[in-house]
Enzyme design. Structure first.
Site, PDB file in Angstrom:
ATOM      1  N   ASP A 104       0.864  -1.183   0.000  1.00 25.40           N
ATOM      2  CA  ASP A 104       0.000   0.000   0.000  1.00 25.40           C
ATOM      3  C   ASP A 104       0.904   1.238   0.000  1.00 25.40           C
ATOM      4  OD1 ASP A 104      -1.914   1.948   0.513  1.00 25.40           O
ATOM      5  OD2 ASP A 104      -3.093   0.725   1.857  1.00 25.40           O
ATOM      6  N   PHE A 153      -9.883   0.314   0.839  1.00 22.92           N
ATOM      7  CA  PHE A 153      -9.509  -0.607   1.908  1.00 22.92           C
ATOM      8  C   PHE A 153     -10.206  -1.942   1.671  1.00 22.92           C
ATOM      9  CE2 PHE A 153      -9.135  -2.388   6.138  1.00 22.92           C
ATOM     10  CZ  PHE A 153      -7.840  -2.011   6.462  1.00 22.92           C
TER      11      PHE A 153
HETATM   12  P1  XMP Z   1       1.719  -0.331   3.861  1.00 21.23           P
HETATM   13  O1  XMP Z   1       0.865   0.902   3.807  1.00 21.23           O
HETATM   14  O2  XMP Z   1       2.763  -0.290   4.937  1.00 21.23           O
HETATM   15  O3  XMP Z   1       0.675  -1.429   4.246  1.00 21.23           O
HETATM   16  O4  XMP Z   1       2.274  -0.705   2.500  1.00 21.23           O
HETATM   17  C1  XMP Z   1       1.084  -2.685   4.519  1.00 21.23           C
HETATM   18  C2  XMP Z   1       0.255  -3.333   5.577  1.00 21.23           C
HETATM   19  O5  XMP Z   1      -0.903  -2.592   5.970  1.00 21.23           O
HETATM   20  C3  XMP Z   1      -2.041  -3.408   5.895  1.00 21.23           C
HETATM   21  N1  XMP Z   1      -2.938  -2.845   4.857  1.00 21.23           N
HETATM   22  C4  XMP Z   1      -4.184  -3.230   4.625  1.00 21.23           C
HETATM   23  N2  XMP Z   1      -4.923  -4.143   5.258  1.00 21.23           N
HETATM   24  N3  XMP Z   1      -6.703  -3.698   3.794  1.00 21.23           N
HETATM   25  C5  XMP Z   1      -6.187  -4.381   4.824  1.00 21.23           C
HETATM   26  O6  XMP Z   1      -6.858  -5.240   5.388  1.00 21.23           O
HETATM   27  C6  XMP Z   1      -6.038  -2.747   3.114  1.00 21.23           C
HETATM   28  O7  XMP Z   1      -6.556  -2.153   2.149  1.00 21.23           O
HETATM   29  C7  XMP Z   1      -4.702  -2.503   3.575  1.00 21.23           C
HETATM   30  N4  XMP Z   1      -3.746  -1.659   3.176  1.00 21.23           N
HETATM   31  C8  XMP Z   1      -2.686  -1.899   3.987  1.00 21.23           C
HETATM   32  C9  XMP Z   1      -1.566  -4.795   5.534  1.00 21.23           C
HETATM   33  O8  XMP Z   1      -1.455  -5.571   6.686  1.00 21.23           O
HETATM   34  C10 XMP Z   1      -0.222  -4.605   4.949  1.00 21.23           C
HETATM   35  O9  XMP Z   1       0.684  -5.645   5.251  1.00 21.23           O
END
Ligand code: XMP
Length: 179
Positions: A104, A153
């Site tokens: 993300d 999300f």
């Molecule tokens: P980042 O923002 O660090 O995100 O790249 C990584 C972690 O955040 C969680 N994540 C999500 N979990 N739906 C979820 O259930 C989403 O849309 C989402 N976006 C981020 C996830 O655990 C991921 O490893």
């Protein structure tokens, strides 16, 4: 639980078919003689992806678990990654494949990647089931990506909202009133 879903993005059948394709791509990158492969799933979100993926990988491997938390309670706003349980296996001079549910903002992959790189592995690659394009900085990438998704999300197939919905067999968007 199903009543909370606004729409399904990927069915269980679509997920397993794509995971098989990813496994074939990954296997092609690690020839049989590379017995030093260690998969490092980032828990908890990657558990179901990992379970399906490794059953389609033919090579010898070990697992090294790491648990990272990015959300505090019922929110879709990341607090930034912090370690809940650190990696216990020695990855020095080993090939490492980090496995995560979603790329993300990229904060989690950068955080884990930097920590693991400091332990002198032979190589580090990354496999993610989902990626939200253009959210992570250009230098935070994944070598293997299942699906690109819009900036929504999502839950299911291991991904949670407030620790719920991980057991949905598909990837779905929740109804707005469930957040
Ligand atoms: P980042 O923002 O660090 O995100 O790249 C990584 C972690 O955040 C969680 N994540 C999500 N979990 N739906 C979820 O259930 C989403 O849309 C989402 N976006 C981020 C996830 O655990 C991921 O490893």
């Amino acid at each position: 639980m199903e009543k909370d879903i606004d729409r399904i993005l990927f069915t269980d059948r679509e997920l397993i078919e794509r995971v098989k394709e990813l496994a074939a791509q990954i296997a092609a990158c690690y020839p049989d003689e590379d017995t030093g492969l260690i998969l490092v799933p980032i828990l908890s979100g990657s558990i179901i992806f990992l379970a399906d993926l490794i059953r389609h990988l033919p090579m010898k491997m070990k697992l090294g678990l790491i648990t990272v938390s990015s959300y505090a309670g019922p929110t879709t706003e990341s607090t930034g990654p912090s370690i809940v349980m650190d990696l216990k296996v020695d990855i020095c001079d080993q090939h490492v494949l980090i496995v995560d549910d979603i790329l993300d903002t990229g904060k989690t992959l950068r955080f884990v990647g930097d920590r693991l790189a400091a332990r002198n592995p032979r190589s580090i690659r990354t496999a993610v089931l989902l990626r939200k394009p253009d959210k992570a900085p250009p230098d935070v990438t994944a070598d293997f990506v299942g699906f690109e998704i819009a900036d929504e999300f999502v839950v299911g197939y291991g991904l949670d909202y407030d620790d719920h919905y991980r057991n949905l067999p598909h990837i779905a968007v929740l109804k707005a009133d469930c957040y």
